[in-house]
Design a protein around this motif. Sequence first.
Motif, short mmCIF file in Angstrom:
data_model
loop_
_atom_site.label_atom_id
_atom_site.label_comp_id
_atom_site.label_asym_id
_atom_site.label_seq_id
_atom_site.Cartn_x
_atom_site.Cartn_y
_atom_site.Cartn_z
N TYR A 181 24.79 50.94 -18.44
CA TYR A 181 23.78 50.37 -17.53
C TYR A 181 22.99 49.32 -18.29
O TYR A 181 22.90 49.35 -19.53
CB TYR A 181 22.89 51.44 -16.91
CG TYR A 181 22.02 52.25 -17.86
CD1 TYR A 181 20.84 51.71 -18.39
CD2 TYR A 181 22.35 53.56 -18.15
CE1 TYR A 181 20.03 52.47 -19.22
CE2 TYR A 181 21.55 54.32 -18.98
CZ TYR A 181 20.38 53.77 -19.52
OH TYR A 181 19.59 54.51 -20.35
N ILE A 210 16.39 49.74 -14.53
CA ILE A 210 17.85 49.60 -14.52
C ILE A 210 18.25 48.54 -13.51
O ILE A 210 17.86 48.60 -12.33
CB ILE A 210 18.53 50.94 -14.19
CG1 ILE A 210 18.23 51.99 -15.27
CG2 ILE A 210 20.05 50.77 -14.04
CD1 ILE A 210 18.79 53.37 -14.96
N VAL A 220 24.71 49.23 -13.07
CA VAL A 220 25.45 50.36 -13.66
C VAL A 220 26.93 50.19 -13.33
O VAL A 220 27.28 49.55 -12.33
CB VAL A 220 24.95 51.71 -13.12
CG1 VAL A 220 23.50 51.95 -13.50
CG2 VAL A 220 25.16 51.82 -11.61
N ALA A 277 24.77 54.77 -7.69
CA ALA A 277 24.13 53.54 -8.20
C ALA A 277 22.80 53.27 -7.53
O ALA A 277 21.85 52.81 -8.17
CB ALA A 277 25.08 52.36 -8.02
N ILE A 319 19.70 52.21 -9.91
CA ILE A 319 19.20 50.84 -9.94
C ILE A 319 17.74 50.82 -9.48
O ILE A 319 17.38 51.37 -8.44
CB ILE A 319 20.05 49.91 -9.07
CG1 ILE A 319 21.46 49.79 -9.68
CG2 ILE A 319 19.42 48.53 -8.94
CD1 ILE A 319 22.45 49.02 -8.83
#
Length: 543
Positions: free
Chosen positions: A27, A35, A38, A50, A54
């Motif tokens: 990531y 983040i 990924v 995800a 995220i």
Amino acid sequence: MEEDWARYGFSAELVKALFHGLRVGLYVVSHTGKILLVNPYAEELLGFPARQLIGAEPHDLLHRNADGSRIPREDCQILAAFAEGVYIRSEEAWFIRGSGGLIPLGVMAAPLSLGDKGMGSVVLFYDLSRHKAVEHDQAIALAALEKLTDRLSLTAETSIVLASTLNVDEALRRLSRLVVPQLADWATIDLLGPGGGVNRVVVVVTQNGSGVEREQWEGPLPAFPDGSKAPMAEVLRGGPALLFGQDDLAGWKDSGACEVQRWWPYLELGAQSIIIAPLRAPRRVLGALTLGRYETSVAYDSADLSLISDIASRAGLAVDNADLFEEQRRFASSASHELRTPLTALRTRLDEAMLYPAEVDPLETIREARAVTDRLESIVNDLLVSARLSAGEPDAYELIDVHTLVVREAAAMADGVPVHVDADRDVNVLGSRIQLIRVIDNLLVNARRHADEKVEVTVGRKEDSAVITVCDDGAGIAPRDRERVFERFARLDEGRRREPGGTGLGLAISRDIAHAHNGTLTIEDSPRGARFVLRLPLADSRS
């Protein structure tokens, strides 16, 4: 998703490689610590889709101690790497999974330029449990390989030790000092005697890291009773190697199966695990190797049983070869003497006839030469039979009714001392008819030669054996001579007086035939005269 990555300067080829070719989790963290991206493998490892990863702050979402507790921000190495923009590698980090469980990971974090978006970080991680499992399997395989190498080395060393001397006693002592302490905390070696007795030839105990002999525990021991269920008796009767644990040994003490201190040094030495393996030759069991381990050592397992069985078999072959060598040496010496004596007499008689023809009766010389030739022929025939038996040349075996065989052979001896037969029926053995007839005839002839008035023969069953006894009412055989009469060319003074023309091979051949049939031929106590006992496995008890 690929368009999102392109915003940060990643090519389509790199994005494809990161998403579909990289078998580690990945990531990317933005300069704000959230983040950004990924890969699918990260979703698989972490158990989060995800959409949940995220935009999340990885430290709060993922980073944990090994016990599952949260890591203070000031103690988190990965978070510090983000802040300082440095590369780190953690041999073991713990992340929480979407299921709530923990997963050990190997983690690498490095600074990553995001173009006009500033500096972020890329984090790579892999499942450490899988790597540990692989390492564990590799360690197990390596340990097994090392153990196998050690065992092969020990087996090779055993062969070298056993082949280094033809002295049986020395070879077995060297073997004992090799297996103690490498394979055992103590060892004993027992050899079977011709009459069924046992001779404990070696006792070795570990002391200060090496094997030390305990001669005070060596020496002759009485034979096991017929049908004894003691483990050693089963092995000596031809059974397989046996492995016993602590519970088994405790049971032996309580049941008396070990016959107190006569048979089992473990009562004095102590043991939590014992292996008894037969010293096996091609045609018979010669004795047993017993190894024991204290409670401070690892208990024996099936692999140890296999290894020790192999070592014992090699020892059995070495003992058999040494015995065979010594037997052949004595045989050659005795045979040369027995053949030379009549040949010398014959040569002397013929020389006299040639030197003094007028003083020699030709017919008498021929009669004497013929008698000597007959004796030489008998000796040579018996030598050939003995050689075939020693070489283990196979004969065709068939089912033999012992009752019928003994009755017929006794009836054939009509003249001279009478033979009385008391034979049970339904006593059958598997064997060579010609060889067993020879044994019965040898025993009957021998008994009639020494009997005063009669010979008695019995045939019966005992446990898993056919038992044939031949008794005479003569002077008998002194206990000190009961084994000597089975030696080749061994003839006691009484035998020479009653039959000076005998070869001295009949009883030796008879015992060899008994052994070839996995049986025994012994002399046992009798109120009067000699009592020969032939034991052969019953046909329905042989494997």
